[in-house]
Design an enzyme around this catalytic site. Sequence first.
Site, PDB file in Angstrom:
ATOM      1  N   LYS A  11      13.086   7.546 -26.741  1.00 52.85           N
ATOM      2  CA  LYS A  11      11.398   7.904 -26.925  1.00 52.85           C
ATOM      3  C   LYS A  11      10.938   8.821 -25.770  1.00 52.85           C
ATOM      4  O   LYS A  11      11.524   9.225 -24.749  1.00 52.85           O
ATOM      5  CB  LYS A  11      10.574   6.927 -27.080  1.00 52.85           C
ATOM      6  CG  LYS A  11      10.993   5.843 -28.371  1.00 52.85           C
ATOM      7  CD  LYS A  11      10.010   4.422 -28.535  1.00 52.85           C
ATOM      8  CE  LYS A  11      10.588   3.956 -29.651  1.00 52.85           C
ATOM      9  NZ  LYS A  11       9.715   2.587 -29.812  1.00 52.85           N
ATOM     10  N   PHE A  59      -1.812  -1.184 -35.392  1.00 51.02           N
ATOM     11  CA  PHE A  59      -1.266  -0.566 -34.336  1.00 51.02           C
ATOM     12  C   PHE A  59      -0.446   0.813 -34.366  1.00 51.02           C
ATOM     13  O   PHE A  59      -0.303   1.509 -33.542  1.00 51.02           O
ATOM     14  CB  PHE A  59      -0.359  -1.301 -33.356  1.00 51.02           C
ATOM     15  CG  PHE A  59       1.056  -1.902 -34.192  1.00 51.02           C
ATOM     16  CD1 PHE A  59       1.859  -0.981 -34.209  1.00 51.02           C
ATOM     17  CD2 PHE A  59       0.999  -2.929 -34.667  1.00 51.02           C
ATOM     18  CE1 PHE A  59       3.101  -1.166 -34.747  1.00 51.02           C
ATOM     19  CE2 PHE A  59       2.369  -3.474 -35.367  1.00 51.02           C
ATOM     20  CZ  PHE A  59       3.234  -2.439 -35.459  1.00 51.02           C
ATOM     21  N   ARG A  87      21.223  -3.262 -31.281  1.00 46.45           N
ATOM     22  CA  ARG A  87      20.110  -4.026 -31.211  1.00 46.45           C
ATOM     23  C   ARG A  87      20.395  -4.986 -29.825  1.00 46.45           C
ATOM     24  O   ARG A  87      19.488  -5.225 -28.927  1.00 46.45           O
ATOM     25  CB  ARG A  87      19.719  -4.982 -32.237  1.00 46.45           C
ATOM     26  CG  ARG A  87      19.245  -4.134 -33.566  1.00 46.45           C
ATOM     27  CD  ARG A  87      17.883  -3.490 -33.091  1.00 46.45           C
ATOM     28  NE  ARG A  87      16.786  -4.148 -32.981  1.00 46.45           N
ATOM     29  CZ  ARG A  87      15.321  -3.894 -33.283  1.00 46.45           C
ATOM     30  NH1 ARG A  87      15.014  -2.508 -33.790  1.00 46.45           N
ATOM     31  NH2 ARG A  87      14.790  -4.801 -32.898  1.00 46.45           N
ATOM     32  N   THR A  93      11.716  -6.068 -28.501  1.00 43.73           N
ATOM     33  CA  THR A  93      10.868  -5.020 -28.663  1.00 43.73           C
ATOM     34  C   THR A  93       9.846  -4.962 -27.527  1.00 43.73           C
ATOM     35  O   THR A  93       9.430  -3.977 -27.011  1.00 43.73           O
ATOM     36  CB  THR A  93       9.959  -5.410 -29.988  1.00 43.73           C
ATOM     37  OG1 THR A  93      10.721  -5.671 -31.113  1.00 43.73           O
ATOM     38  CG2 THR A  93       9.056  -4.381 -30.192  1.00 43.73           C
ATOM     39  N   ARG A 104      15.864  -2.077 -22.698  1.00 45.00           N
ATOM     40  CA  ARG A 104      14.494  -2.199 -22.430  1.00 45.00           C
ATOM     41  C   ARG A 104      14.187  -3.305 -21.221  1.00 45.00           C
ATOM     42  O   ARG A 104      13.180  -3.040 -20.671  1.00 45.00           O
ATOM     43  CB  ARG A 104      14.014  -2.748 -23.829  1.00 45.00           C
ATOM     44  CG  ARG A 104      13.709  -1.803 -24.866  1.00 45.00           C
ATOM     45  CD  ARG A 104      13.462  -2.440 -26.073  1.00 45.00           C
ATOM     46  NE  ARG A 104      13.044  -1.440 -27.104  1.00 45.00           N
ATOM     47  CZ  ARG A 104      12.840  -1.578 -28.586  1.00 45.00           C
ATOM     48  NH1 ARG A 104      13.206  -3.134 -29.021  1.00 45.00           N
ATOM     49  NH2 ARG A 104      12.726  -0.759 -29.414  1.00 45.00           N
ATOM     50  N   ASN A 125       8.452   1.227 -24.994  1.00 46.40           N
ATOM     51  CA  ASN A 125       9.706   0.348 -24.944  1.00 46.40           C
ATOM     52  C   ASN A 125      10.943   1.416 -25.032  1.00 46.40           C
ATOM     53  O   ASN A 125      12.067   0.816 -25.404  1.00 46.40           O
ATOM     54  CB  ASN A 125       9.913  -0.762 -26.022  1.00 46.40           C
ATOM     55  CG  ASN A 125       9.642  -0.229 -27.556  1.00 46.40           C
ATOM     56  OD1 ASN A 125       9.611   0.939 -27.585  1.00 46.40           O
ATOM     57  ND2 ASN A 125       9.488  -1.230 -28.398  1.00 46.40           N
ATOM     58  N   HIS A 128      14.137   3.339 -29.486  1.00 44.78           N
ATOM     59  CA  HIS A 128      14.223   2.806 -31.073  1.00 44.78           C
ATOM     60  C   HIS A 128      15.599   2.683 -31.446  1.00 44.78           C
ATOM     61  O   HIS A 128      16.652   3.541 -31.068  1.00 44.78           O
ATOM     62  CB  HIS A 128      13.590   3.956 -32.146  1.00 44.78           C
ATOM     63  CG  HIS A 128      13.574   3.482 -33.631  1.00 44.78           C
ATOM     64  ND1 HIS A 128      13.206   2.636 -33.999  1.00 44.78           N
ATOM     65  CD2 HIS A 128      14.742   3.869 -34.243  1.00 44.78           C
ATOM     66  CE1 HIS A 128      13.719   2.590 -35.419  1.00 44.78           C
ATOM     67  NE2 HIS A 128      14.580   3.086 -35.424  1.00 44.78           N
TER      68      HIS A 128
HETATM   69  P1  GDP Z   1      11.426  -2.324 -32.727  1.00 48.91           P
HETATM   70  O1  GDP Z   1      12.271  -2.504 -34.171  1.00 48.91           O
HETATM   71  O2  GDP Z   1      12.162  -3.596 -31.732  1.00 48.91           O
HETATM   72  O3  GDP Z   1      11.037  -1.044 -32.209  1.00 48.91           O
HETATM   73  O4  GDP Z   1       9.933  -3.202 -33.135  1.00 48.91           O
HETATM   74  P2  GDP Z   1       9.232  -3.067 -34.601  1.00 48.91           P
HETATM   75  O5  GDP Z   1      10.309  -2.368 -35.672  1.00 48.91           O
HETATM   76  O6  GDP Z   1       8.645  -4.147 -35.010  1.00 48.91           O
HETATM   77  O7  GDP Z   1       8.194  -2.000 -34.212  1.00 48.91           O
HETATM   78  C1  GDP Z   1       8.448  -0.442 -34.299  1.00 48.91           C
HETATM   79  C2  GDP Z   1       7.678   0.170 -32.829  1.00 48.91           C
HETATM   80  O8  GDP Z   1       5.984  -0.081 -33.215  1.00 48.91           O
HETATM   81  C3  GDP Z   1       7.849  -0.595 -31.653  1.00 48.91           C
HETATM   82  O9  GDP Z   1       9.071  -0.386 -31.149  1.00 48.91           O
HETATM   83  C4  GDP Z   1       6.811  -0.417 -30.735  1.00 48.91           C
HETATM   84  O10 GDP Z   1       6.755   0.781 -30.011  1.00 48.91           O
HETATM   85  C5  GDP Z   1       5.509  -0.448 -31.867  1.00 48.91           C
HETATM   86  N1  GDP Z   1       5.078  -1.799 -32.238  1.00 48.91           N
HETATM   87  C6  GDP Z   1       5.420  -2.909 -32.900  1.00 48.91           C
HETATM   88  N2  GDP Z   1       4.519  -4.133 -32.735  1.00 48.91           N
HETATM   89  C7  GDP Z   1       3.724  -3.527 -31.922  1.00 48.91           C
HETATM   90  C8  GDP Z   1       2.261  -4.193 -31.701  1.00 48.91           C
HETATM   91  O11 GDP Z   1       2.144  -5.346 -31.900  1.00 48.91           O
HETATM   92  N3  GDP Z   1       1.386  -3.277 -30.996  1.00 48.91           N
HETATM   93  C9  GDP Z   1       1.706  -1.890 -30.550  1.00 48.91           C
HETATM   94  N4  GDP Z   1       0.846  -1.263 -29.884  1.00 48.91           N
HETATM   95  N5  GDP Z   1       2.835  -1.580 -30.956  1.00 48.91           N
HETATM   96  C10 GDP Z   1       3.662  -2.313 -31.557  1.00 48.91           C
HETATM   97 MG    MG Z   2      12.210  -1.909 -35.854  1.00 48.90          MG
END
Ligand code: GDP
Ligand code: MG
Length: 162
Positions: A11, A59, A87, A93, A104, A125, A128
């Site tokens: 990112k 968000f 992963r 996350t 991370r 973070n 992706h």
């Molecule tokens: P990942 O697969 O670990 O990247 O997590 P997710 O698929 O749940 O979410 C995608 C991306 O959205 C995350 O990497 C974060 O950058 C963002 N994100 C997820 N959950 C939240 C949240 O509760 N608040 C905010 N601000 N961003 C979030």
């Molecule tokens: Mg995801």
Amino acid sequence: MAYEKSLIIIKPDGIQRSVTGEILTRFERAGLKIHAMRFQKVSVEMARKHYSDHVNKSFFPTVEKYITSGPVIVFVVGGLNCVKKVRTLVGATEPCSALPGTIRGDYAHQPYAAPGEPDDKPIRNLIHASGTVGEAEQEIAIWFRPDEVVEYSRLGDEIFAF
Ligand code: GDP
Ligand code: MG
């Protein structure tokens, strides 16, 4: 065990903090094979396609602003059970929960709104990675044409032939 591919994005904060080489090294050293790679800026349209499961979440505006804020490196890696392996290397996350030794856990540190607070900041973070095999297939098709995903043999592949 099946050979799988996973889509990874370093990112904008990864580029800004000059840790792209270190991140790529983690995947290479783990034995994963690079199949495709591109350095580019992310359009709003691509951000919405990529995060189609999240576009309606509260968000999402922060995620869209974050991922479109500067160039990224998008790439595809492959290996046996690759999606799970990636992963595991990437970590949780939320950077505060990501274990040391994960990408991370070792490199992501930015502050963000704590759970329960208004989502006014993105979770920075760093990276992706596809969450499931289905997500990986969908994401690879969004970011790369089939002819951009390259199949080839690597030196040493033959030792895994039995
Ligand atoms: P990942 O697969 O670990 O990247 O997590 P997710 O698929 O749940 O979410 C995608 C991306 O959205 C995350 O990497 C974060 O950058 C963002 N994100 C997820 N959950 C939240 C949240 O509760 N608040 C905010 N601000 N961003 C979030
Ligand atoms: Mg995801």
